[in-house]
Write an enzyme that holds these catalytic residues in place. Structure first.
Site, PDB file in Angstrom:
ATOM      1  N   PRO A  60       0.218  -1.027   0.043  1.00 33.96           N
ATOM      2  CG  PRO A  60      -0.977  -1.403   1.393  1.00 33.96           C
ATOM      3  CD  PRO A  60       0.837  -2.508   0.777  1.00 33.96           C
ATOM      4  CB  CYS A  61       1.326   3.879  -2.319  1.00 31.37           C
ATOM      5  SG  CYS A  61      -0.656   4.446  -2.823  1.00 31.37           S
ATOM      6  CG  ASN A  62      -2.911   3.501   1.749  1.00 28.67           C
ATOM      7  OD1 ASN A  62      -2.743   2.616   1.709  1.00 28.67           O
ATOM      8  ND2 ASN A  62      -4.134   2.897   2.490  1.00 28.67           N
TER       9      ASN A  62
END
Length: 450
Positions: free
Chosen positions: A410-412
């Site tokens: 995830p790049c959150n």
């Protein structure tokens, strides 16, 4: 002392527990001391990073400097000698990854990776250390414009292999700036055919009728997980309608700014609207109605977090000749199956896929697509955290190893659009990268013992 006992003693002297040392060597018996340190540290971070308030610099220190004094200096010097070194820009000429963790990874311009169709420049040789070549081949993806130090840390964990930064605008009509670290060959790549259109009007000619001359966009920006609200599009319409023809410069500036941010298109006189999910599917290289069946909000979210299929397929195309009878894949953070769709569109048979994905909506999309298009074995696992080492070893034994380990954590906490929780690899979601590294290391070690 045996070699194993010497490694255990060295790790204990550095401050690790005897249990941690034994478990690391059990998982990764063939790794050298530097890589064992990385493996233990990654496991520690994956377990406790959510509960610790570490800065990116401190988190990196935790991984690589958790032992002290002269032994640290000596080991890092040995690590520099043993690991592959690169010099100059990010495309085969980058500065040492052992430099300052606070320095951003340089992004190339144009962002075309080692090569792309239509951007043939002198080939930069990429020599991988023997121990880092496949199988298993691995492929990791995340946002290119991450906080300082993130790509240096990711590269260091993934065997100091240099990132390949690519903007998908060179392959389709929408930008998507991503970094990829992999040990795939870079020669003899081939694009998916037919090549996708590269401009808005080539992709969607029906919008040309209403497109104002002062909107000079020819391509769309990065496709995100959310879209502009109806209130915003209504406000834009009123602003244009109440201004002159053409609108004043201030109105044009306001409208263009909002249209670029939200990838709004002109669908009528003085009327803008977000792209439809089917249009996003097309721009990202997915089949029509790939995400159909979900609510519209979920469709936008799943597509905004996906791979750009044409870009990934170009990199994976080298597998066609290498595996004519098909591949066995470990797919981490599978999402809606961008990697698998890329392999399918390349004509590469997937004998088996172990898919690890926590999102229920994403799993439903991927399972539906698989049942309609594939004949191989699909095993679904809910969470990378639940994929413990013993189960990984069991899967390696069952399938005789994996040909490809693919995924993008995830790049959150990395993406620039996240203004509130852009915490780098210490962020709650993006810290899952360390599980990618942990799982890959266990696969490599288990396959080395076969």
């Amino acid at each position: 002392m045996s070699e194993k006992d010497e490694k255990i003693k060295s790790l204990v002297d550095m401050g690790f527990s005897e249990y941690e040392a034994n478990m690391a060597i059990k998982r990764c018996v063939d790794l050298d001391l530097c890589e064992l340190v990385d493996s233990i540290s990654a496991s520690q971070i994956a377990e406790d990073i959510h509960s610790r308030n570490l800065s990116d610099h401190q988190a990196t220190d935790r991984c690589f400097n958790s032992f002290g004094g002269r032994k640290k200096a000596r080991l890092m010097e040995e690590s520099k000698k043993k690991r592959n070194q690169y010099g100059g820009s990010a495309e085969g000429n980058q500065p040492s990854l052992n430099g300052s963790h606070d320095e951003p990874m340089p992004l190339p311009n144009p962002m075309v990776g080692f090569n792309l169709p239509g951007y043939r420049r002198p080939s930069v040789p990429r020599i991988l250390p023997k121990q880092d070549t496949g199988p298993p081949f691995f492929y990791y993806e995340n946002v290119a414009q991450a906080p300082k130090g993130v790509w240096a840390t990711i590269s260091r964990f993934l065997y100091d292999i240099q990132p390949e930064f690519v903007d998908s605008k060179h392959l389709c009509a929408a930008a998507r700036k991503r970094g990829y670290i992999h040990n795939l060959p870079i020669e003899n790549r081939s694009p998916l055919l037919p090549m996708p259109p590269k401009t808005i009007f080539e992709a969607f000619p029906h919008y040309k009728k209403w497109w104002p001359s002062w909107d000079s966009r020819t391509q769309l920006n990065c496709l995100r997980t959310g879209v502009a609200s109806a209130k915003l599009t209504e406000r834009i319409g009123r602003a244009v309608a109440s201004s002159g023809s053409p609108p004043s410069r201030s109105v044009q500036k306001y409208v263009m700014n909002e249209c670029k941010k939200g990838n709004l298109v002109w669908v009528g006189k003085n009327k803008v609207a977000p792209l439809e999910p089917e249009e996003m599917e097309y721009l990202l290289g997915f089949p029509k109605d790939h995400t159909r069946g979900l609510g519209i909000t979920e469709r936008y979210k799943s597509l905004g977090n996906s791979f750009q299929v044409d870009t990934v397929a170009y990199h994976l195309s080298v597998l066609r000749v290498m595996f004519p009878n098909g591949v066995t894949v470990l797919s981490l953070f599978s999402g809606i199956g961008g990697g698998e769709v890329a392999l399918h569109r390349l004509g590469i048979h997937m004998k088996a896929v172990v898919s690890v994905e926590i999102g229920k909506a994403n799993k439903m999309i991927f399972r539906s697509w698989w049942d309609q298009t594939q004949t191989g074995t699909l095993i679904e696992i809910d969470d990378v955290k639940s994929l413990i080492d013993d189960r990984i070893v069991s899967l390696v034994s069952r399938f005789g190893g994996f040909d490809l380990v693919i995924g993008g954590s995830p790049c959150n906490n990395l993406a620039g659009c996240n203004r509130y929780n852009r915490d780098g690899l210490e962020g709650e979601q993006s810290a899952l990268f360390y599980h990618y590294f942990r799982i890959l290391n266990v696969v490599k070690s288990a396959m080395a013992r076969m």
